[in-house]
Design a protein around this motif. Structure first.
Motif: not given
Length: 102
Positions: A70-87
Motif C-alpha cells: 500500500i505504501r508504494r501507492y499511497v503516501d500516508a506519512s504526515p505532511a511536512a511542516e512548513p519551514r519558517s523564514t522568520y530567523g
C-alpha cells in the motif's frame, strides 16, 4: 461473476504520527465507525483522497513488478511542516542595521 474494476484502489486508513490509531491488546488497529464509513465510500465512489486512497492503473502495478504494498501507492506519512523564514529575515535585518551603524 463479479466484474473487477480496471483500476484497483489502494487505501491506507491508519493514521501515523504522535497519537497514532488505537490498537487492541494484539496490536491490531481499531477503526472507528467514521473511519469505516470513509473506507466504504472510497471504494464505492472510487475517489482519490491525498494521503488516504488512490486508484492505480494495472500498468503502474506491472511497472512496480506487481508489488501490492500500500505504501508504494499511497503516501500516508504526515505532511511536512512548513519551514519558517522568520530567523533568516531577522538575521538579514540585523546585518542591515549593523552595517549602517559602522
Amino acid at each position: 461473476m463479479i466484474k473487477l474494476p480496471s483500476s484497483p484502489i489502494f487505501s491506507d486508513p491508519v493514521k501515523r504520527g504522535a497519537n497514532g490509531a488505537p490498537a487492541d491488546q494484539r496490536g491490531q488497529i481499531l477503526l472507528e465507525p467514521q473511519n469505516i464509513e470513509k473506507i466504504v465510500n472510497v471504494f464505492r465512489e472510487r475517489v482519490d483522497i491525498p494521503r488516504f486512497s488512490r486508484a492505480v492503473s494495472l500498468e503502474e502495478i506491472a511497472d512496480n513488478d506487481f508489488n501490492l504494498n500500500i505504501r508504494r501507492y499511497v503516501d500516508a506519512s504526515p505532511a511536512a511542516e512548513p519551514r519558517s523564514t522568520y530567523g533568516r529575515r531577522c538575521s538579514a535585518a540585523y546585518r542591515e542595521v549593523k552595517s549602517k551603524w559602522k
